[in-house]
Scaffold this motif. Structure first.
Motif, short mmCIF file in Angstrom:
data_model
loop_
_atom_site.label_atom_id
_atom_site.label_comp_id
_atom_site.label_asym_id
_atom_site.label_seq_id
_atom_site.Cartn_x
_atom_site.Cartn_y
_atom_site.Cartn_z
N GLU A 90 0.83 -1.21 0.00
CA GLU A 90 0.00 0.00 0.00
C GLU A 90 0.86 1.25 0.00
OE1 GLU A 90 -2.63 0.53 3.34
OE2 GLU A 90 -3.56 2.28 2.42
N PRO A 91 0.62 2.23 -0.87
CA PRO A 91 -0.33 2.17 -1.99
C PRO A 91 0.34 1.54 -3.20
CG PRO A 91 0.66 4.36 -1.88
CD PRO A 91 1.26 3.56 -0.76
N VAL A 92 -0.49 1.23 -4.22
CA VAL A 92 0.08 0.69 -5.45
C VAL A 92 0.05 1.71 -6.59
CG1 VAL A 92 -0.29 -1.74 -4.90
CG2 VAL A 92 -2.11 -0.46 -6.03
N SER A 93 -0.54 2.88 -6.35
CA SER A 93 -0.50 3.94 -7.37
C SER A 93 0.94 4.24 -7.73
CB SER A 93 -1.13 5.24 -6.83
OG SER A 93 -2.51 5.18 -6.90
N GLY A 94 1.21 4.37 -9.02
CA GLY A 94 2.55 4.74 -9.46
C GLY A 94 3.48 3.56 -9.65
N LEU A 95 3.05 2.34 -9.30
CA LEU A 95 3.94 1.18 -9.44
C LEU A 95 3.87 0.56 -10.82
CD1 LEU A 95 3.54 -0.74 -6.03
CD2 LEU A 95 5.24 0.99 -6.67
N SER A 96 2.71 0.75 -11.52
CA SER A 96 2.57 0.16 -12.85
C SER A 96 1.55 0.95 -13.65
CB SER A 96 2.13 -1.31 -12.70
OG SER A 96 1.02 -1.60 -13.49
N ALA A 97 1.88 1.21 -14.93
CA ALA A 97 0.98 2.00 -15.77
C ALA A 97 -0.36 1.28 -15.94
CB ALA A 97 1.62 2.23 -17.14
N ILE A 121 -13.63 13.32 -8.83
CA ILE A 121 -13.14 12.47 -7.75
C ILE A 121 -11.63 12.27 -7.87
CG2 ILE A 121 -15.34 11.24 -7.50
CD1 ILE A 121 -13.97 8.84 -8.91
N SER A 122 -11.03 11.84 -6.78
CA SER A 122 -9.59 11.57 -6.79
C SER A 122 -9.33 10.32 -5.93
CB SER A 122 -8.80 12.78 -6.27
OG SER A 122 -9.26 13.19 -5.01
N ILE A 123 -8.10 9.83 -6.04
CA ILE A 123 -7.73 8.61 -5.31
C ILE A 123 -7.35 8.97 -3.87
CG2 ILE A 123 -5.94 6.82 -5.15
CD1 ILE A 123 -5.84 6.79 -8.20
N TRP A 124 -7.85 8.18 -2.93
CA TRP A 124 -7.44 8.35 -1.53
C TRP A 124 -6.28 7.39 -1.23
CZ3 TRP A 124 -6.62 10.97 2.55
CH2 TRP A 124 -6.52 10.39 3.81
N THR A 125 -6.51 6.09 -1.44
CA THR A 125 -5.41 5.12 -1.31
C THR A 125 -5.79 3.85 -2.07
OG1 THR A 125 -3.88 4.03 0.24
CG2 THR A 125 -6.19 4.06 0.86
N SER A 145 -12.65 3.21 8.37
CA SER A 145 -12.69 4.61 8.80
C SER A 145 -11.77 4.91 10.00
CB SER A 145 -14.14 5.05 9.09
OG SER A 145 -14.81 4.07 9.86
N PRO A 146 -11.67 4.03 11.01
CA PRO A 146 -10.79 4.37 12.14
C PRO A 146 -9.32 4.54 11.74
CG PRO A 146 -12.28 2.58 12.75
CD PRO A 146 -12.42 2.78 11.26
N TYR A 147 -8.91 3.88 10.64
CA TYR A 147 -7.53 4.03 10.19
C TYR A 147 -7.29 5.44 9.63
CZ TYR A 147 -6.79 -1.05 10.31
OH TYR A 147 -6.66 -2.35 10.72
N TRP A 148 -8.37 6.07 9.18
CA TRP A 148 -8.22 7.30 8.40
C TRP A 148 -8.67 8.57 9.11
CZ3 TRP A 148 -11.04 4.25 4.00
CH2 TRP A 148 -10.13 3.33 3.44
N ILE A 149 -9.28 8.42 10.32
CA ILE A 149 -9.86 9.62 10.94
C ILE A 149 -8.84 10.71 11.24
CG2 ILE A 149 -12.12 8.95 11.94
CD1 ILE A 149 -10.67 8.07 14.42
N HIS A 150 -7.58 10.32 11.44
CA HIS A 150 -6.59 11.35 11.76
C HIS A 150 -5.99 12.01 10.52
CE1 HIS A 150 -7.03 10.18 15.86
NE2 HIS A 150 -6.70 8.94 15.57
N ASP A 151 -6.29 11.44 9.35
CA ASP A 151 -5.68 11.96 8.11
C ASP A 151 -6.68 12.58 7.16
OD1 ASP A 151 -2.88 11.06 8.45
OD2 ASP A 151 -3.84 9.10 8.58
N HIS A 152 -7.98 12.39 7.42
CA HIS A 152 -8.99 12.90 6.48
C HIS A 152 -10.11 13.57 7.27
CE1 HIS A 152 -11.96 13.05 3.26
NE2 HIS A 152 -10.96 12.81 2.43
N PRO A 254 -5.46 15.46 -1.54
CA PRO A 254 -4.25 14.64 -1.62
C PRO A 254 -4.47 13.20 -1.17
CG PRO A 254 -4.12 16.17 0.22
CD PRO A 254 -5.39 16.49 -0.49
N MET A 255 -3.66 12.32 -1.71
CA MET A 255 -3.70 10.91 -1.31
C MET A 255 -3.14 10.73 0.10
SD MET A 255 -2.27 8.58 -4.44
CE MET A 255 -2.24 7.06 -3.48
N LEU A 256 -3.62 9.70 0.76
CA LEU A 256 -3.02 9.25 2.02
C LEU A 256 -1.58 8.84 1.71
CD1 LEU A 256 -3.64 8.26 4.99
CD2 LEU A 256 -4.05 6.02 4.00
N LYS A 257 -0.69 9.05 2.60
CA LYS A 257 0.71 8.63 2.52
C LYS A 257 1.55 9.44 1.53
CE LYS A 257 1.68 4.06 2.83
NZ LYS A 257 2.59 3.88 3.96
#
Ligand code: AKG
Length: 273
Positions: A90-97, A121-125, A145-152, A254-257
């Motif tokens: 995680e994440p896999v965005s940017g690893l392969s076209a 819309i945009s990518i979160w993760t 959701s509990p994983y993301w409450i501090h970042d979103h 912006p994306m997470l991470k």
């Protein structure tokens, strides 16, 4: 589902209603075996490159589980002692076209636009879950959701899409959900003294009578709410159970991470018919 003669993949009113009521919606066989095979070749290539970079990454352990950060990509290894099997990327965005194109596919993003009620819309993760044959571990009951409450600012507005790269069933650890559990919002975690326990849903909030095992053919999609309690059992079969989970948000965030903005045009080349 034969949608070849339709121009888009938006949810119908009934589908949106069902998604909102149950917290998830399944669309079967949306990607063909050929498309899945091509994606798997790209994924295998990306994973091999990451494997080569493990020794230069930052290794840490949480509850005895091994994680390695390579730049902004986190690898999670299988839990058994010194296992070299990669469990999550995680994440896999940017690893392969190919994967990046997939994440723009109208087959995936049109329903997300229906859920979010916006065209922009945009990518979160996004993450690849690789449950290896015979020993791939399960995912304990949790909400995302509990994983993301501090970042979103609104962790309840981050819908997920699960794409299955294999036929899934109870033996290989298919996705399972607690139907309609998303209506309770963010639920308490487990106060069990472990580092990660707070991310797993407190047993008292889990209504086991509402559990649904989602057994689906390869190439199917499961759209699900970030508050939905979900998880899966280990893979005890002789074959891998691989899945990609993509999470979206309203546009221009912006994306997470990574912090980069990955806006969706909805014109992924995977949709060439
Ligand atoms: O891949 C699975 O079976 C479930 C994964 C999951 O729940 C997660 O990654 O949040």
């Amino acid at each position: 589902m034969d949608r070849q003669h339709t121009d888009n993949y938006y949810f119908s009113r009934d589908e949106l209603f069902a998604y909102e009521e149950k917290g998830y919606l399944v669309r079967e066989k949306i990607f063909s075996r050929r498309e899945i095979d091509e994606l798997l070749i790209s994924i295998d290539g990306a994973i091999e490159s990451l494997r080569d970079a493990v020794s230069s990454g930052v290794t840490y352990f949480l509850d005895g589980k091994r994680f390695v950060d390579i730049g902004t990509t986190t690898l999670q290894f299988e839990h058994s002692y010194e296992s070299e099997d990669i469990r999550v990327v995680e994440p896999v965005s940017g690893l392969s076209a190919n994967l990046d194109n997939l994440m723009e596919s109208p087959r995936i993003v049109d329903p997300i636009k229906s859920i979010l009620g916006t065209e922009i819309i945009s990518i979160w993760t996004n993450k690849m879950n690789l449950k290896v044959e015979k020993s791939g571990s399960g995912f304990d009951w949790h909400q995302d959701s509990p994983y993301w409450i501090h970042d979103h600012p609104d962790a309840g507005s981050l819908p997920n899409v699960f794409l299955s790269f294999d036929d899934t069933n109870k033996q290989n650890g298919c996705l399972r959900v607690i139907e309609s559990s998303h209506t309770s919002g963010c639920l308490p975690g487990r106060d069990d003294g472990t580092q990660l326990g707070g991310f797993f849903t407190n047993w008292e909030a889990i209504k086991s009578g509402a559990e649904i095992s989602i057994e689906i053919p390869l190439g199917s999609l499961v759209f699900f709410d970030p508050h939905l309690i979900h998880g899966s059992e280990p893979n005890t079969s002789s074959y891998p159970r691989r899945a990609l989970i993509m999470t979206y948000q309203a546009g221009n965030y912006p994306m997470l991470k990574t912090g980069e903005i990955r806006q969706i045009s909805g014109l992924g080349v995977c949709d060439a018919k």
